[in-house]
Scaffold this active site. Structure first.
Site, mmCIF file in Angstrom:
data_model
loop_
_atom_site.group_PDB
_atom_site.id
_atom_site.type_symbol
_atom_site.label_atom_id
_atom_site.label_comp_id
_atom_site.label_asym_id
_atom_site.label_seq_id
_atom_site.Cartn_x
_atom_site.Cartn_y
_atom_site.Cartn_z
ATOM 1 C CD GLU A 21 -3.383 0.484 0.344
ATOM 2 O OE1 GLU A 21 -2.804 1.532 -0.137
ATOM 3 O OE2 GLU A 21 -4.351 0.266 0.248
ATOM 4 C CG ASN A 151 -8.899 2.633 0.511
ATOM 5 O OD1 ASN A 151 -7.397 2.701 0.641
ATOM 6 N ND2 ASN A 151 -9.496 1.627 0.770
ATOM 7 C CG ASP A 202 -7.745 0.068 -2.165
ATOM 8 O OD1 ASP A 202 -6.951 0.831 -1.637
ATOM 9 O OD2 ASP A 202 -7.881 -1.205 -1.778
#
Length: 295
Positions: A21, A151, A202
């Site tokens: 991430e 997100n 996301d």
């Protein structure tokens, strides 16, 4: 209807991360940085030479941003930390969410003003446990609360609009900002509603033309939307749990995408070595680099 593009890129890093991430390109070091949140690691790669370093961290971290030639900022489950690039020494900058040990940081990005937007969530993704904060020179402002999985935090090229999502809800929101501070000047509205669709919204980035590039969790793809919200392109990737894109290279004309193994069975992970890898999408884009956090 969006144009579909089969994957024609390459693997930037083949390490299978449980939860890759928070990628960004550091304009100072010219290196890509990203986090293995669950594995408590900072990964850094020089895309020109291929040289890579992995640093173990004492906590889960999800955001890395440049401060200056000597220091980086890390967004972690224990707050914002300043990291010395050469020694690795960590010092607490500010705890943006004290007294919530059940939470961790998630998506975040530095606004053009030098302020950081950062989201938190429950470590077990508990409903409504998290929030989104604005941090400017150590001053913390709560922007939105009762967020489950924050997100897609990104900003228009003029710094006057922010985008964000609660992936549990899957409606991408937009809100007007003061470009000088990165603080909202009004209430958010729905920019894009994918609440009935498969695949979670996301991480996202906004390019120099105002297009939004969004990784779709569970879909193995990056979607591009124009500034009006029209879905223009769908880029496939060989890993189903795509997490976040980032522009990289000195001219920000390339796009990388991180991915994860979280939520997959062991046999699925072994069967596809691309799960959890980090990719170069293999296209030329008109990107822009994130801001530098101002102390």
């Amino acid at each position: 209807m969006a144009t579909n593009h089969p994957f024609q890129g390459k693997v930037l890093d083949s390490t299978q991360l449980m939860l890759g991430e928070g990628p960004s390109f550091d304009p100072i070091s010219k290196r890509i940085g990203w986090l293995n949140i669950i594995g408590k690691e900072l990964h850094e790669l020089d895309p020109a030479s291929g040289e890579k370093t992995v640093t173990s961290l004492p906590f889960m971290a999800s955001v890395v941003a440049a401060i200056d030639a000597e220091r980086q900022l890390l967004g972690t489950e224990d707050g914002l930390f300043i990291r010395n690039r050469s020694t690795g020494e960590l010092s607490l900058h500010v705890d943006f969410e004290p007294n919530k040990p059940g939470n961790r940081s998630n998506d975040g990005r530095v606004h053009q003003s030098g302020a950081l937007w950062i989201g938190t969530m429950g470590k077990k993704a508990e409903d409504g446990a998290g929030a989104i904060y604005h941090v400017a020179k150590g001053v913390v402002t709560t922007l939105f609360d009762a967020i489950s999985i924050p997100n897609a935090i990104c900003f228009s090229p003029d710094g006057a609009t922010a985008y964000f999502v609660d992936t549990n809800v899957n409606r991408l929101m937009k809100v007007a900002l003061d470009p000088a501070t990165g603080l909202p000047t009004g209430a958010p509205s729905i920019f894009l509603d994918r609440s009935e669709d498969e695949g979670g919204i996301d991480g996202a980035v906004c390019d120099a033309e105002g297009n939004i590039w969004n990784a779709r969790w569970g879909e193995g793809a990056v979607d591009r939307y124009d500034p009006t919200g029209r879905h223009t392109d769908h880029y496939e990737l060989p890993a189903s749990k795509t997490t976040c894109p980032a522009f990289f290279a000195a001219s920000a004309d390339r796009l990388l995408v991180t991915s994860a193994c979280e939520g997959l069975e062991d046999d699925e992970i072994k069967a596809n070595p691309m799960h959890g890898a980090t990719f170069d999408l293999g296209i030329t884009v008109k990107g822009r680099l994130d801001g530098i956090y101002k102390l």
